[in-house]
Design a protein around this motif. Structure first.
Motif, PDB file in Angstrom:
ATOM      1  N   VAL A  43       0.896  -1.262   0.114  1.00  0.00           N
ATOM      2  CA  VAL A  43       0.141   0.141   0.079  1.00  0.00           C
ATOM      3  C   VAL A  43       0.929   1.241   0.125  1.00  0.00           C
ATOM      4  O   VAL A  43       1.510   1.254   0.957  1.00  0.00           O
ATOM      5  N   THR A  44       0.966   2.056  -1.061  1.00  0.00           N
ATOM      6  CA  THR A  44       1.625   3.233  -0.925  1.00  0.00           C
ATOM      7  C   THR A  44       1.235   4.506  -1.189  1.00  0.00           C
ATOM      8  O   THR A  44       1.771   5.607  -1.102  1.00  0.00           O
ATOM      9  N   THR A  45      -0.242   4.632  -1.047  1.00  0.00           N
ATOM     10  CA  THR A  45      -0.870   5.857  -1.037  1.00  0.00           C
ATOM     11  C   THR A  45      -2.046   5.339   0.035  1.00  0.00           C
ATOM     12  O   THR A  45      -2.835   4.271  -0.001  1.00  0.00           O
ATOM     13  N   GLY A  46      -2.873   6.315   0.358  1.00  0.00           N
ATOM     14  CA  GLY A  46      -4.317   6.173   1.363  1.00  0.00           C
ATOM     15  C   GLY A  46      -3.927   5.563   2.711  1.00  0.00           C
ATOM     16  O   GLY A  46      -2.832   5.667   3.085  1.00  0.00           O
ATOM     17  N   LEU A  47      -5.133   4.831   2.875  1.00  0.00           N
ATOM     18  CA  LEU A  47      -4.831   4.145   4.206  1.00  0.00           C
ATOM     19  C   LEU A  47      -4.578   2.755   4.240  1.00  0.00           C
ATOM     20  O   LEU A  47      -5.220   2.046   3.252  1.00  0.00           O
ATOM     21  N   ILE A  48      -3.693   2.093   5.266  1.00  0.00           N
ATOM     22  CA  ILE A  48      -3.503   0.967   5.182  1.00  0.00           C
ATOM     23  C   ILE A  48      -4.412   0.084   6.098  1.00  0.00           C
ATOM     24  O   ILE A  48      -4.885   0.695   7.079  1.00  0.00           O
ATOM     25  N   LEU A  50      -6.263  -4.138   7.668  1.00  0.00           N
ATOM     26  CA  LEU A  50      -5.892  -5.260   8.158  1.00  0.00           C
ATOM     27  C   LEU A  50      -5.379  -6.195   7.151  1.00  0.00           C
ATOM     28  O   LEU A  50      -5.815  -6.214   5.828  1.00  0.00           O
ATOM     29  N   ASP A  51      -4.208  -6.876   7.528  1.00  0.00           N
ATOM     30  CA  ASP A  51      -3.817  -7.773   6.237  1.00  0.00           C
ATOM     31  C   ASP A  51      -3.207  -7.201   5.047  1.00  0.00           C
ATOM     32  O   ASP A  51      -2.686  -7.985   4.165  1.00  0.00           O
ATOM     33  N   GLN A  52      -2.854  -6.076   5.198  1.00  0.00           N
ATOM     34  CA  GLN A  52      -2.033  -5.093   4.260  1.00  0.00           C
ATOM     35  C   GLN A  52      -0.772  -4.857   4.732  1.00  0.00           C
ATOM     36  O   GLN A  52      -0.580  -4.793   5.849  1.00  0.00           O
ATOM     37  N   GLN A  53       0.152  -4.619   3.808  1.00  0.00           N
ATOM     38  CA  GLN A  53       1.561  -4.281   4.201  1.00  0.00           C
ATOM     39  C   GLN A  53       1.957  -3.101   3.408  1.00  0.00           C
ATOM     40  O   GLN A  53       1.573  -2.687   2.314  1.00  0.00           O
ATOM     41  N   VAL A  54       2.991  -2.517   3.835  1.00  0.00           N
ATOM     42  CA  VAL A  54       3.701  -1.393   3.251  1.00  0.00           C
ATOM     43  C   VAL A  54       5.074  -1.487   3.490  1.00  0.00           C
ATOM     44  O   VAL A  54       5.661  -1.805   4.455  1.00  0.00           O
ATOM     45  N   THR A  55       5.931  -1.365   2.236  1.00  0.00           N
ATOM     46  CA  THR A  55       7.515  -1.270   2.620  1.00  0.00           C
ATOM     47  C   THR A  55       7.746   0.273   2.023  1.00  0.00           C
ATOM     48  O   THR A  55       7.470   0.895   1.374  1.00  0.00           O
ATOM     49  N   TRP A  56       8.708   0.657   3.371  1.00  0.00           N
ATOM     50  CA  TRP A  56       9.231   1.840   3.251  1.00  0.00           C
ATOM     51  C   TRP A  56      10.656   1.852   2.762  1.00  0.00           C
ATOM     52  O   TRP A  56      11.527   0.992   3.130  1.00  0.00           O
ATOM     53  N   ARG A  57      11.322   3.063   2.243  1.00  0.00           N
ATOM     54  CA  ARG A  57      12.563   3.296   1.919  1.00  0.00           C
ATOM     55  C   ARG A  57      12.910   4.632   2.469  1.00  0.00           C
ATOM     56  O   ARG A  57      12.182   5.555   2.133  1.00  0.00           O
ATOM     57  N   ALA A  58      14.087   4.608   3.382  1.00  0.00           N
ATOM     58  CA  ALA A  58      14.526   5.901   3.624  1.00  0.00           C
ATOM     59  C   ALA A  58      15.893   6.062   3.894  1.00  0.00           C
ATOM     60  O   ALA A  58      16.560   5.161   3.795  1.00  0.00           O
ATOM     61  N   TRP A  59      16.413   7.168   4.159  1.00  0.00           N
ATOM     62  CA  TRP A  59      17.660   7.557   4.539  1.00  0.00           C
ATOM     63  C   TRP A  59      17.604   7.911   6.218  1.00  0.00           C
ATOM     64  O   TRP A  59      17.226   8.882   6.364  1.00  0.00           O
ATOM     65  N   HIS A  60      18.533   7.257   6.814  1.00  0.00           N
ATOM     66  CA  HIS A  60      18.474   7.642   8.308  1.00  0.00           C
ATOM     67  C   HIS A  60      20.162   7.595   8.707  1.00  0.00           C
ATOM     68  O   HIS A  60      20.661   6.422   8.583  1.00  0.00           O
ATOM     69  N   LEU A  61      20.674   8.359   9.378  1.00  0.00           N
ATOM     70  CA  LEU A  61      22.288   8.522   9.740  1.00  0.00           C
ATOM     71  C   LEU A  61      23.085   8.078   8.595  1.00  0.00           C
ATOM     72  O   LEU A  61      23.923   7.662   8.554  1.00  0.00           O
ATOM     73  N   GLY A  62      22.538   8.618   7.414  1.00  0.00           N
ATOM     74  CA  GLY A  62      23.324   8.458   6.320  1.00  0.00           C
ATOM     75  C   GLY A  62      23.290   7.142   5.371  1.00  0.00           C
ATOM     76  O   GLY A  62      24.015   6.800   4.429  1.00  0.00           O
ATOM     77  N   LEU A  63      22.566   6.311   6.065  1.00  0.00           N
ATOM     78  CA  LEU A  63      22.490   4.921   5.561  1.00  0.00           C
ATOM     79  C   LEU A  63      20.915   4.603   4.958  1.00  0.00           C
ATOM     80  O   LEU A  63      19.971   5.069   5.467  1.00  0.00           O
ATOM     81  N   PRO A  64      20.935   3.901   3.870  1.00  0.00           N
ATOM     82  CA  PRO A  64      19.403   3.623   3.340  1.00  0.00           C
ATOM     83  C   PRO A  64      18.994   2.532   3.914  1.00  0.00           C
ATOM     84  O   PRO A  64      19.533   1.577   4.368  1.00  0.00           O
ATOM     85  N   ILE A  65      17.669   2.648   4.512  1.00  0.00           N
ATOM     86  CA  ILE A  65      16.885   1.657   5.263  1.00  0.00           C
ATOM     87  C   ILE A  65      15.806   1.198   4.446  1.00  0.00           C
ATOM     88  O   ILE A  65      15.098   2.007   3.825  1.00  0.00           O
ATOM     89  N   ARG A  66      15.347  -0.093   4.447  1.00  0.00           N
ATOM     90  CA  ARG A  66      14.163  -0.516   3.992  1.00  0.00           C
ATOM     91  C   ARG A  66      13.565  -1.099   4.957  1.00  0.00           C
ATOM     92  O   ARG A  66      14.028  -2.351   5.753  1.00  0.00           O
ATOM     93  N   MET A  67      12.188  -1.037   5.200  1.00  0.00           N
ATOM     94  CA  MET A  67      11.324  -1.812   6.315  1.00  0.00           C
ATOM     95  C   MET A  67      10.066  -2.069   5.567  1.00  0.00           C
ATOM     96  O   MET A  67       9.252  -1.152   5.203  1.00  0.00           O
ATOM     97  N   THR A  68       9.600  -3.116   6.032  1.00  0.00           N
ATOM     98  CA  THR A  68       8.328  -3.429   5.638  1.00  0.00           C
ATOM     99  C   THR A  68       7.481  -3.966   7.149  1.00  0.00           C
ATOM    100  O   THR A  68       7.678  -4.569   7.884  1.00  0.00           O
ATOM    101  N   SER A  69       6.111  -3.290   7.175  1.00  0.00           N
ATOM    102  CA  SER A  69       5.172  -3.385   8.053  1.00  0.00           C
ATOM    103  C   SER A  69       3.788  -3.842   7.492  1.00  0.00           C
ATOM    104  O   SER A  69       3.472  -3.580   6.832  1.00  0.00           O
TER     105      SER A  69
END
Length: 82
Positions: A43-48, A50-69
């Motif tokens: 789910v990349t827009t709108g409201l997430i 039940l039973d849906q997931q989103v994967t985020w990509r970001a930069w924190h402390l100069g490092l690329p981070i990928r997280m799925t919730s």
């Protein structure tokens, strides 16, 4: 080992409005624009929901981070479990 987090906020805004805001992919991305966080899968827009997931990509402390919730339990407008 489970982790429990509770945040108590006093407000005059309706509970259902706050519940939807907390599940909003767009609001989350806007609040973290400085870290270049963006939804890249699931789910990349709108409201997430039940039973849906989103994967985020970001930069924190100069490092690329990928997280799925994924929302594994939801009882609107009171709680959801990621």
């Amino acid at each position: 080992m489970g982790v429990y987090f509770e945040c108590v906020t006093r407000t005059t805004v309706e509970r259902s409005v706050l519940f939807d805001l907390s599940r909003s992919i767009d609001a989350h991305a806007a609040s973290l624009a400085r870290s270049r966080e963006r939804a890249v899968a699931g789910v990349t827009t709108g409201l997430i929901s039940l039973d849906q997931q989103v994967t985020w990509r970001a930069w924190h402390l100069g490092l690329p981070i990928r997280m799925t919730s994924r929302i594994t339990h939801m009882s609107a407008p009171d709680l959801f479990v990621v």
